[in-house]
Enzyme design. Structure first.
Site, short mmCIF file in Angstrom:
data_model
loop_
_atom_site.label_atom_id
_atom_site.label_comp_id
_atom_site.label_asym_id
_atom_site.label_seq_id
_atom_site.Cartn_x
_atom_site.Cartn_y
_atom_site.Cartn_z
N HIS A 16 0.85 -1.20 0.00
CA HIS A 16 0.00 0.00 0.00
C HIS A 16 0.88 1.25 0.00
O HIS A 16 1.23 1.79 1.06
CB HIS A 16 -0.93 -0.03 1.22
CG HIS A 16 -1.97 1.05 1.22
ND1 HIS A 16 -3.29 0.83 1.59
CD2 HIS A 16 -1.91 2.37 0.89
CE1 HIS A 16 -3.97 1.97 1.50
NE2 HIS A 16 -3.15 2.92 1.09
N HIS A 191 -9.90 1.57 -0.24
CA HIS A 191 -9.73 2.30 1.01
C HIS A 191 -11.10 2.24 1.69
O HIS A 191 -12.09 2.72 1.13
CB HIS A 191 -9.35 3.76 0.75
CG HIS A 191 -7.91 3.94 0.43
ND1 HIS A 191 -7.31 3.41 -0.67
CD2 HIS A 191 -6.92 4.63 1.11
CE1 HIS A 191 -6.03 3.74 -0.68
NE2 HIS A 191 -5.77 4.47 0.38
N GLU A 194 -11.97 4.49 6.47
CA GLU A 194 -10.93 5.43 6.93
C GLU A 194 -11.59 6.48 7.83
O GLU A 194 -10.93 7.09 8.68
CB GLU A 194 -10.28 6.10 5.71
CG GLU A 194 -8.78 6.20 5.83
CD GLU A 194 -8.13 6.83 4.61
OE1 GLU A 194 -8.69 6.77 3.49
OE2 GLU A 194 -7.04 7.41 4.78
N ASP A 276 2.02 6.68 2.48
CA ASP A 276 2.64 7.84 1.82
C ASP A 276 3.94 8.15 2.56
O ASP A 276 3.98 9.01 3.44
CB ASP A 276 1.70 9.05 1.92
CG ASP A 276 0.37 8.79 1.24
OD1 ASP A 276 0.34 8.72 0.01
OD2 ASP A 276 -0.65 8.66 1.95
C1 LIG Z 1 -3.86 9.23 3.93
N1 LIG Z 1 -4.73 8.23 3.43
C2 LIG Z 1 -5.21 8.20 2.15
N2 LIG Z 1 -6.52 7.91 1.96
C3 LIG Z 1 -7.07 7.94 0.74
N3 LIG Z 1 -6.38 8.26 -0.37
C4 LIG Z 1 -5.08 8.56 -0.24
C5 LIG Z 1 -4.42 8.52 1.00
N4 LIG Z 1 -3.14 8.83 0.80
C6 LIG Z 1 -2.98 9.07 -0.54
N5 LIG Z 1 -4.18 8.92 -1.16
C7 LIG Z 1 -4.48 9.12 -2.60
O1 LIG Z 1 -3.26 9.08 -3.34
C8 LIG Z 1 -3.04 10.32 -4.04
C9 LIG Z 1 -1.56 10.63 -4.13
O2 LIG Z 1 -0.91 9.67 -4.91
P1 LIG Z 1 -1.12 9.50 -6.49
O3 LIG Z 1 -1.28 10.87 -7.10
O4 LIG Z 1 -2.35 8.66 -6.70
O5 LIG Z 1 0.13 8.82 -6.93
C10 LIG Z 1 -3.84 11.33 -3.23
O6 LIG Z 1 -4.17 12.46 -4.01
C11 LIG Z 1 -5.07 10.52 -2.82
O7 LIG Z 1 -6.01 10.44 -3.86
ZN LIG Z 2 -3.76 4.88 1.03
#
Ligand SMILES: CNc1ncnc2c1ncn2[C@@H]1O[C@H](COP(=O)(O)O)[C@@H](O)[C@H]1O
Ligand SMILES: [Zn+2]
Length: 338
Positions: A16, A191, A194, A276
């Site tokens: 993830h 997801h 959350e 992230d």
């Molecule tokens: C913190 N928890 C989370 N919950 C939901 N979505 C998340 C996230 N963390 C990241 N993203 C999703 O991933 C995108 C960035 O990567 P990418 O541009 O796709 O590579 C974010 O804009 C969001 O849509």
């Molecule tokens: Zn995520």
């Protein structure tokens, strides 16, 4: 220190990780991001808890998106992210990202570039999951899905699944699209829970995704319904755990009070991930360490966690077997570390 060293040396499986949330300050620097923006990107790691941290997190991704708005920078970003996971002893990586169009790059260019970067490296096995943003309108999501299906036909060995992500406070889970994706052979990870939303969680669980991201508000201790928790534990869908992400987004109170405790107690299959790593200043090594330190997982459990993650991955059976053999041989060679 010894435990941290074990977590570093352990060959790990990352299931993830969002590409744009995984850009480190070093990568952002290479991509010419202003220093002030890099500081802001990691803002959540410096704030004393404020209520709206989850919503704030979604404004921070803009900084990474600005850094990867061209074909060249998307290529470089992907390359750097893979190298960093490799350095952290990740042996199998499922990277996910949302196809994005920019003035100088179509969604197709974007996906093709990431695939090119994945194919041109031979450090680790990398698969790509493509995300649908729950905040996008149905028309845009359907357009994205059509592109995903097309690209999956071209690169079935790399594109393995579809993810639903984006700010959980906006948008909906549109089941029809995921049924379509599943029919064409893609795995699904959502997801889920959350934020507290028992109705949506029920819909998602009844759809039976292949994996569940976060799963924070499923257990009744956190406000989930008994019906949803029963469904979740009966189905035994592998859960993707992202400890630091949840703590910094303030959806769990602390590492010690993380809902992963309920999974451990009920012997549910789960895996440990970064979500992230750039935004949350973490590594998979640190996440394994936090699980051991705060939630009392033994070294043996951490090792098993890596093994179970292989089973829950979207790799082919042959690839899974190879990874398992690698882990088994690693353990035999490193018994003194346990
Ligand atoms: C913190 N928890 C989370 N919950 C939901 N979505 C998340 C996230 N963390 C990241 N993203 C999703 O991933 C995108 C960035 O990567 P990418 O541009 O796709 O590579 C974010 O804009 C969001 O849509
Ligand atoms: Zn995520």
């Amino acid at each position: 220190m010894e435990l941290l060293e074990f977590c570093q040396k352990l060959p790990k499986i990352e299931l993830h990780a969002h590409l744009n949330g995984s850009l480190s300050p070093e990568t952002l620097t290479v991509l010419n991001t202003p220093i002030e923006d890099i500081k802001t990107y990691q803002l959540l790691t410096k704030l004393d808890c404020i209520e709206d941290q989850l919503n704030l997190a979604f404004t921070l991704f803009k900084i990474a998106h600005n850094a990867t708005n061209m074909i060249e920078s998307t290529y470089l970003a992907t390359k750097h992210v893979i190298e960093e996971f490799h350095k952290d002893n990740v042996i199998y990586l499922e990277l996910r990202t949302t196809p994005r169009a920019e003035p100088q790059m179509t969604k197709r260019d974007y996906v093709n570039t990431i695939i090119k970067a994945i194919r041109e490296q031979n450090l680790i096995t990398v698969k790509l999951l493509l995300s649908i943003n729950r905040g996008h309108c149905l028309k845009e999501s359907e357009e994205t899905l059509n592109l995903i299906l097309e690209m999956h036909e071209l690169y079935p060995d790399i594109i393995k699944g579809v993810d639903l992500s984006g700010n959980p406070n906006v948008g909906i889970f549109s089941e029809a699209m995921f049924i379509k994706a599943r029919k064409s052979g893609l795995k699904i990870t959502l997801h889920c829970a959350e934020v507290l939303n028992n109705e949506e969680v029920k819909q998602m669980l009844e759809f039976k995704p292949d994996r569940i991201g976060h799963g924070t508000f499923i257990h009744p201790t956190y406000g989930g319904s008994t019906e949803n928790w029963k469904l979740c534990s009966d189905l035994r869908i592998p859960l993707e755990c992202c400890l630091t992400s949840n703590v910094l987004c303030n959806t769990v109170q602390s590492y010690k009070e993380h809902h992963m405790c309920e999974w451990v107690e009920n012997n549910l299959p789960f895996n440990i991930n970064t979500d992230d790593k750039g935004v949350f200043s973490t590594t998979l090594t640190k996440e394994y360490f936090y699980a051991a330190h705060h939630l009392n997982l033994s070294k043996e459990s951490l090792y098993n966690c890596s093994c179970i993650a292989i089973d829950s991955s979207f790799a082919s059976e042959e690839e899974k077997l190879k990874l398992k053999t690698y882990l088994k041989e690693w353990k035999d060679k490193h018994l003194e570390l346990f």
